[in-house]
Design an enzyme around this catalytic site. Sequence first.
Site, PDB file in Angstrom:
ATOM      1  CE  LYS A 121      -3.825  -2.354   2.344  1.00 28.88           C
ATOM      2  NZ  LYS A 121      -4.694  -2.365   3.551  1.00 28.88           N
ATOM      3  CE1 TYR A 139      -9.443  -3.157   0.613  1.00 30.35           C
ATOM      4  CE2 TYR A 139      -8.801  -1.100  -0.408  1.00 30.35           C
ATOM      5  CZ  TYR A 139      -8.475  -2.234   0.309  1.00 30.35           C
ATOM      6  OH  TYR A 139      -7.178  -2.443   0.735  1.00 30.35           O
ATOM      7  CG  PHE A 144     -12.963   1.413   7.769  1.00 33.91           C
ATOM      8  CD1 PHE A 144     -12.476   0.859   6.587  1.00 33.91           C
ATOM      9  CD2 PHE A 144     -13.646   0.583   8.660  1.00 33.91           C
ATOM     10  CE1 PHE A 144     -12.652  -0.482   6.290  1.00 33.91           C
ATOM     11  CE2 PHE A 144     -13.827  -0.772   8.373  1.00 33.91           C
ATOM     12  CZ  PHE A 144     -13.332  -1.295   7.176  1.00 33.91           C
ATOM     13  CB  THR A 183      -7.369  -6.417   9.559  1.00 32.40           C
ATOM     14  OG1 THR A 183      -7.777  -7.494   8.714  1.00 32.40           O
ATOM     15  CG2 THR A 183      -7.748  -5.107   8.928  1.00 32.40           C
ATOM     16  CG  ASN A 197      -3.538  -2.560   7.045  1.00 36.35           C
ATOM     17  OD1 ASN A 197      -3.434  -1.994   5.957  1.00 36.35           O
ATOM     18  ND2 ASN A 197      -4.571  -3.330   7.359  1.00 36.35           N
ATOM     19  CG  HIS A 225      -4.928  -6.295  -0.443  1.00 34.42           C
ATOM     20  ND1 HIS A 225      -6.156  -6.382   0.179  1.00 34.42           N
ATOM     21  CD2 HIS A 225      -4.973  -7.132  -1.518  1.00 34.42           C
ATOM     22  CE1 HIS A 225      -6.929  -7.228  -0.504  1.00 34.42           C
ATOM     23  NE2 HIS A 225      -6.230  -7.705  -1.534  1.00 34.42           N
ATOM     24  CD  GLU A 256      -8.581  -9.057  -3.664  1.00 33.38           C
ATOM     25  OE1 GLU A 256      -7.397  -9.431  -3.540  1.00 33.38           O
ATOM     26  OE2 GLU A 256      -9.327  -8.832  -2.691  1.00 33.38           O
TER      27      GLU A 256
HETATM   28  N1  UDP Z   1      -9.449  -0.770   7.563  1.00 34.05           N
HETATM   29  C1  UDP Z   1      -9.464   0.410   8.290  1.00 34.05           C
HETATM   30  N2  UDP Z   1     -10.120   0.413   9.481  1.00 34.05           N
HETATM   31  C2  UDP Z   1     -10.749  -0.669  10.000  1.00 34.05           C
HETATM   32  C3  UDP Z   1     -10.724  -1.872   9.242  1.00 34.05           C
HETATM   33  C4  UDP Z   1     -10.055  -1.892   8.034  1.00 34.05           C
HETATM   34  O1  UDP Z   1      -8.897   1.407   7.865  1.00 34.05           O
HETATM   35  O2  UDP Z   1     -11.331  -0.592  11.096  1.00 34.05           O
HETATM   36  C5  UDP Z   1      -8.718  -0.802   6.276  1.00 34.05           C
HETATM   37  C6  UDP Z   1      -7.375  -1.512   6.374  1.00 34.05           C
HETATM   38  O3  UDP Z   1      -6.455  -0.836   5.510  1.00 34.05           O
HETATM   39  C7  UDP Z   1      -7.688  -2.878   5.841  1.00 34.05           C
HETATM   40  C8  UDP Z   1      -8.677  -2.531   4.738  1.00 34.05           C
HETATM   41  O4  UDP Z   1      -9.483  -1.533   5.310  1.00 34.05           O
HETATM   42  O5  UDP Z   1      -6.535  -3.547   5.373  1.00 34.05           O
HETATM   43  C9  UDP Z   1      -9.558  -3.675   4.277  1.00 34.05           C
HETATM   44  O6  UDP Z   1     -10.224  -4.241   5.389  1.00 34.05           O
HETATM   45  P1  UDP Z   1     -10.405  -5.814   5.545  1.00 34.05           P
HETATM   46  O7  UDP Z   1     -11.387  -6.019   6.652  1.00 34.05           O
HETATM   47  O8  UDP Z   1     -10.709  -6.403   4.215  1.00 34.05           O
HETATM   48  O9  UDP Z   1      -8.982  -6.270   6.082  1.00 34.05           O
HETATM   49  P2  UDP Z   1      -7.793  -7.031   5.347  1.00 34.05           P
HETATM   50  O10 UDP Z   1      -8.398  -8.063   4.433  1.00 34.05           O
HETATM   51  O11 UDP Z   1      -6.969  -6.012   4.608  1.00 34.05           O
HETATM   52  O12 UDP Z   1      -6.988  -7.655   6.465  1.00 34.05           O
HETATM   53 MG    MG Z   2      -9.926  -7.926   2.985  1.00 26.74          MG
END
Ligand code: UDP
Ligand code: MG
Length: 218
Positions: free
Chosen positions: A65, A105, A113, A156, A177, A180, A191
């Site tokens: 990212k 997304y 968020f 996450t 974080n 991805h 994807e």
């Molecule tokens: N995210 C965030 N706040 C939250 C949860 C998720 O900013 O409370 C962001 C974070 O960058 C995360 C992305 O949204 O990686 C996608 O969320 P997902 O639940 O799909 O998590 P991931 O698959 O990336 O672990």
């Molecule tokens: Mg995800």
Amino acid sequence: MLLLQRSVFKRLLQHFYSGNQGNAKSLVPAALPAGAAGHRNKSRRITFHSIAVPGERERTLIAIKPDGVQRRLVGQIMQRFEQRGFKLVGLKMLQVSEDLLSQHYCDLRTKPFYPSLLDYMSSGPVVVMVTFLSSLILVWEGHKVVQTSRTMVGHTNPAEAQAGTVRGDFSFHVSRNVVHASDSPEGAQREIQLWFHSKELLKWECCDQTITCEDAKA
Ligand code: UDP
Ligand code: MG
């Protein structure tokens, strides 16, 4: 690796017991079964055993990212996937459009968020790659590539990510974080099609594929 060492050792022993005075240096490459799973060397009656285990293979999408790119973490993150045994089949750096992000997304559209996630993901370039895991690692680890990469990436929320994972080592807040990783084989397929044209994914053979993967040519 243990089996390979045994194979080299066994071959050296047989060489010396057969009274062959040849140069031992030349034996080592000969003991590596380059494309010779189950090959029998008739002159010395030595059987080479395949050290690979056939199994299912998958592809997954990993993205570094904007914060990972800005912090110059690209090399370190890619190294972890190479080290683990992933085979890279697609790679590019791009400034992501809002359209692509909203499709990527789409499941999170209703989350509070979501707007800040889109701002974050479009704040700078990302590096995106498609990787493939050889069947040896799949069987050895008991995980498929999607699961394995999720484990390597970590929770996450970096506050809950274990040390040793990418997020656990390089980040501390859920909004930044670093990386991805697709969360399911179906998600990965969706994807990969979204981020890459099929002609951008390369079919190539690793020079070590006969050691790491029996059916790597598929
Ligand atoms: N995210 C965030 N706040 C939250 C949860 C998720 O900013 O409370 C962001 C974070 O960058 C995360 C992305 O949204 O990686 C996608 O969320 P997902 O639940 O799909 O998590 P991931 O698959 O990336 O672990
Ligand atoms: Mg995800």
